[in-house]
Motif scaffolding. Structure first.
Motif, PDB file in Angstrom:
ATOM      1  N   ILE A  71       0.833  -1.202   0.000  1.00 15.20           N
ATOM      2  CA  ILE A  71       0.000   0.000   0.000  1.00 15.20           C
ATOM      3  C   ILE A  71       0.869   1.255   0.000  1.00 15.20           C
ATOM      4  CG2 ILE A  71      -1.646   1.357   1.372  1.00 15.20           C
ATOM      5  CD1 ILE A  71      -2.974  -1.278   2.165  1.00 15.20           C
ATOM      6  N   THR A  72       1.970   1.224   0.753  1.00 11.09           N
ATOM      7  CA  THR A  72       2.900   2.355   0.770  1.00 11.09           C
ATOM      8  C   THR A  72       3.448   2.631  -0.625  1.00 11.09           C
ATOM      9  OG1 THR A  72       3.572   1.842   3.043  1.00 11.09           O
ATOM     10  CG2 THR A  72       5.023   3.282   1.779  1.00 11.09           C
ATOM     11  N   LEU A  73       3.855   1.572  -1.323  1.00 13.10           N
ATOM     12  CA  LEU A  73       4.402   1.717  -2.682  1.00 13.10           C
ATOM     13  C   LEU A  73       3.384   2.354  -3.619  1.00 13.10           C
ATOM     14  CD1 LEU A  73       6.406   1.166  -5.006  1.00 13.10           C
ATOM     15  CD2 LEU A  73       5.427  -1.146  -5.171  1.00 13.10           C
ATOM     16  N   PHE A  74       2.142   1.877  -3.573  1.00 16.08           N
ATOM     17  CA  PHE A  74       1.146   2.390  -4.518  1.00 16.08           C
ATOM     18  C   PHE A  74       0.626   3.766  -4.114  1.00 16.08           C
ATOM     19  CE2 PHE A  74       1.330  -1.953  -5.967  1.00 16.08           C
ATOM     20  CZ  PHE A  74       1.163  -1.814  -7.340  1.00 16.08           C
ATOM     21  N   VAL A 108      11.794  10.737   1.953  1.00 15.99           N
ATOM     22  CA  VAL A 108      12.943  10.129   2.644  1.00 15.99           C
ATOM     23  C   VAL A 108      13.335  10.965   3.863  1.00 15.99           C
ATOM     24  CG1 VAL A 108      15.399   9.553   2.439  1.00 15.99           C
ATOM     25  CG2 VAL A 108      13.826   8.991   0.573  1.00 15.99           C
ATOM     26  N   GLY A 109      13.389  12.286   3.696  1.00 21.27           N
ATOM     27  CA  GLY A 109      13.805  13.169   4.789  1.00 21.27           C
ATOM     28  C   GLY A 109      12.874  13.122   5.982  1.00 21.27           C
ATOM     29  N   PHE A 110      11.572  13.259   5.748  1.00 24.88           N
ATOM     30  CA  PHE A 110      10.617  13.243   6.853  1.00 24.88           C
ATOM     31  C   PHE A 110      10.510  11.857   7.488  1.00 24.88           C
ATOM     32  CE2 PHE A 110       9.099  17.224   4.915  1.00 24.88           C
ATOM     33  CZ  PHE A 110       8.973  18.004   6.060  1.00 24.88           C
ATOM     34  N   LEU A 112       9.446  -2.061  12.765  1.00 28.45           N
ATOM     35  CA  LEU A 112       8.117  -1.479  12.970  1.00 28.45           C
ATOM     36  C   LEU A 112       8.191   0.046  12.998  1.00 28.45           C
ATOM     37  CD1 LEU A 112       5.117  -1.833  13.486  1.00 28.45           C
ATOM     38  CD2 LEU A 112       5.609  -1.997  15.946  1.00 28.45           C
ATOM     39  N   ALA A 113       9.236   0.591  13.627  1.00 32.86           N
ATOM     40  CA  ALA A 113       9.408   2.047  13.674  1.00 32.86           C
ATOM     41  C   ALA A 113       9.597   2.603  12.261  1.00 32.86           C
ATOM     42  CB  ALA A 113      10.598   2.413  14.549  1.00 32.86           C
ATOM     43  N   SER A 144       6.788   4.893  10.333  1.00 33.76           N
ATOM     44  CA  SER A 144       7.253   6.214   9.895  1.00 33.76           C
ATOM     45  C   SER A 144       7.012   6.402   8.403  1.00 33.76           C
ATOM     46  CB  SER A 144       8.744   6.386  10.180  1.00 33.76           C
ATOM     47  OG  SER A 144       9.036   6.174  11.537  1.00 33.76           O
ATOM     48  N   LEU A 145       7.453   5.430   7.612  1.00 32.41           N
ATOM     49  CA  LEU A 145       7.325   5.515   6.157  1.00 32.41           C
ATOM     50  C   LEU A 145       5.858   5.554   5.749  1.00 32.41           C
ATOM     51  CD1 LEU A 145       8.666   5.437   3.337  1.00 32.41           C
ATOM     52  CD2 LEU A 145       8.557   2.929   3.467  1.00 32.41           C
ATOM     53  N   PHE A 146       5.045   4.691   6.345  1.00 23.59           N
ATOM     54  CA  PHE A 146       3.637   4.608   5.970  1.00 23.59           C
ATOM     55  C   PHE A 146       2.924   5.925   6.253  1.00 23.59           C
ATOM     56  CE2 PHE A 146      -0.808   3.614   6.121  1.00 23.59           C
ATOM     57  CZ  PHE A 146      -0.994   2.572   5.218  1.00 23.59           C
TER      58      PHE A 146
END
Length: 482
Positions: free
Chosen positions: A241-244, A280-282, A300-301, A305-307
């Protein structure tokens, strides 16, 4: 003179399209034999009936569409679609209140994702499918959909496209607007199908996979579960889901180039570079903060964060974690993402990365011009000089955006006394994001908001989805002068 007949004719045609879309959702109800079958059928018949009568009444209309007609059509279609799109909720009593049903539908078509539902799983599958479908249709834009079909009626669509996609430098994949619309929809559909297959492989049911693919590619964020994507603890599902979400937040012109193997043009694109840099920065800032302030494990962190960063910066609004439970510093960093948005030419809402970058560059060059007053230092984007007109447009957009944000926040405190909640509700509606702050954060929803507040936020959703100018121009007296 305003060509009123063609305005009603196009709106009538689009109502027929909406009615046909409801029949697709009705088919889902038939498969699951649920209570949404008849309400969706009745809603479809009403929509198609009104649309067909409007088409008959406007037969022989002058097919010329000017800028005035384009602005009116694009603004009205979201309102009309939302009223008729509310019918399945009202007739099925899934959402018995007109205010709540309109709010949910406007939130769907504008791909905001804010919801008033407290028990999503209790809704019939057909109604849930329609709910997701409103976002999928709204994601690429109802008008862009019509551009691939309206030429059949001998109606040109460039004015509609300009009003629907009012970014600073809208791209066209093909010199022909109809071909552009078709190319966009093919890419959009292809990504949707691919994500559906991956989510299905990852453990979602086919129904859940289709619904989440609809709302991911629309950067809408509606889920079939009350807990949103957090319902599935699978890292695979969350990374897919993150990728799309990331792909949906990209300029679809770049996706077109990538599909045709022109990766060099994608990675040389300045907006894409900044989009990737911001993500990437945030993510790095929030990831580091979570490692320092919580006991979360490394993976998990990083995933949370990425999601959350991708979900908010693309204005999708899915949640796998409650960012309000993080430290105030991380919550403020997350809130700042509300004012970024996806790329120009994406399904994302918000201010858009391109405008943010142009503002930063122009501010920097203004400092240089103070030091070198006689130097000619143009703002460049993708190695091309940006015209003063575009810079002025961007500056005006920022000024108007934040004036609306501050005034709306002040007004909303009359309805929602909590300042944090008022700021969150206004920011998330104007940016088409979904979750906000305080009482409308990712762990809450908008059910408790006063009816007047829901109508006000619905207007802000429309304003944000059409990037301010398309709607605001209708309130200008000069617009209505002959």
């Amino acid at each position: 003179m305003l060509n009123a007949k063609i305005i009603f004719r196009i709106l009538g045609f689009l109502l027929v399209v909406e009615g046909v879309s409801m029949l697709i959702a009705m088919g889902v109800s038939a498969i699951y034999d649920d209570a949404g079958l008849l309400p969706l059928l009745y809603s479809s018949l009403i929509s198609m009936g009104v649309g067909a009568l409007t088409l008959l009444a406007t037969n022989g209309a002058d097919k010329k569409i000017g800028k005035h007609e384009g602005f009116i059509i694009v603004s009205l279609v979201w309102v009309i679609f939302s009223f008729f799109g509310s019918l399945p909720y009202l007739i099925s009593h899934s959402i018995p209140s007109l205010t709540d049903a309109f709010f949910e539908t406007m939130s769907g078509f504008t791909t905001t994702g804010s919801s008033i539902l407290n028990d999503i799983e209790s809704l019939p599958n057909g109604i849930l499918f329609w709910r997701s479908m409103t976002q999928w249709l709204g994601g690429m834009g109802i008008i862009v959909l019509s551009l691939a079909i309206l030429p059949v009626f001998g109606i040109g669509g460039m004015q509609l496209f300009a009003a629907e996609v009012p970014g600073p430098t809208p791209d066209k994949i093909s010199p022909r607007i109809q071909q552009t619309a078709k190319s966009l929809w093919i890419i959009y559909l292809g990504f949707t199908v691919t994500e559906t297959i991956l989510l299905w492989i990852g453990g979602m049911t086919l129904f859940d996979a289709v619904n989440h693919s609809f709302t991911t590619m629309a950067t809408g964020g509606y889920s079939t579960k009350q807990a949103s994507v957090a319902y599935w603890s699978s890292p695979f599902i969350q990374y897919v889901i993150t990728l799309f979400m990331f792909l949906a937040g990209m300029n679809f012109t770049l996706s077109y180039l990538a599909i045709h193997g022109k990766f060099d043009k994608v990675f040389k694109n300045e907006e894409f570079k900044y989009y990737l840099l911001f993500v990437v920065g945030f993510t790095a800032i929030i990831f580091s903060g979570l490692l320092i302030t919580t006991q979360m494990d490394f993976e998990l962190a990083f995933r949370d964060s990425l999601f959350q960063v991708v979900s908010i910066i693309t204005t999708t609004g899915y949640a796998t974690a409650d960012y309000l439970s993080w430290t105030p510093f991380l919550t403020i960093i997350t809130f700042s993402l509300f004012f970024f948005g996806g790329s120009a030419g994406s399904t994302g809402g918000g201010i858009k990365i391109m405008r943010v970058v142009l503002l930063m560059k122009n501010s920097y060059y203004e400092l240089r011009r103070l030091l070198h007053p006689n130097a000619v230092i143009p703002v460049r984007f993708n190695k091309r000089a940006v015209s003063e007109q575009i810079i002025t447009n961007v500056l005006a957009f920022f000024m108007i955006y934040f004036i609306i944000f501050f005034i709306s926040t002040i007004l909303f405190t009359l309805i929602e006394p909590d300042l944090e909640s008022a700021m969150g509700a206004v920011a998330t509606s104007l940016g088409n994001i979904g979750p906000g702050l305080g009482n409308v954060g990712p762990a809450e929803n908008f059910h408790h908001v006063h009816p007047a507040g829901k109508w006000f936020l619905s207007f802000l959703m429309l304003l944000g989805r059409l990037e301010l100018f398309t709607v605001l121009v209708l309130f200008s007296p000069a617009f209505w002068k002959k």
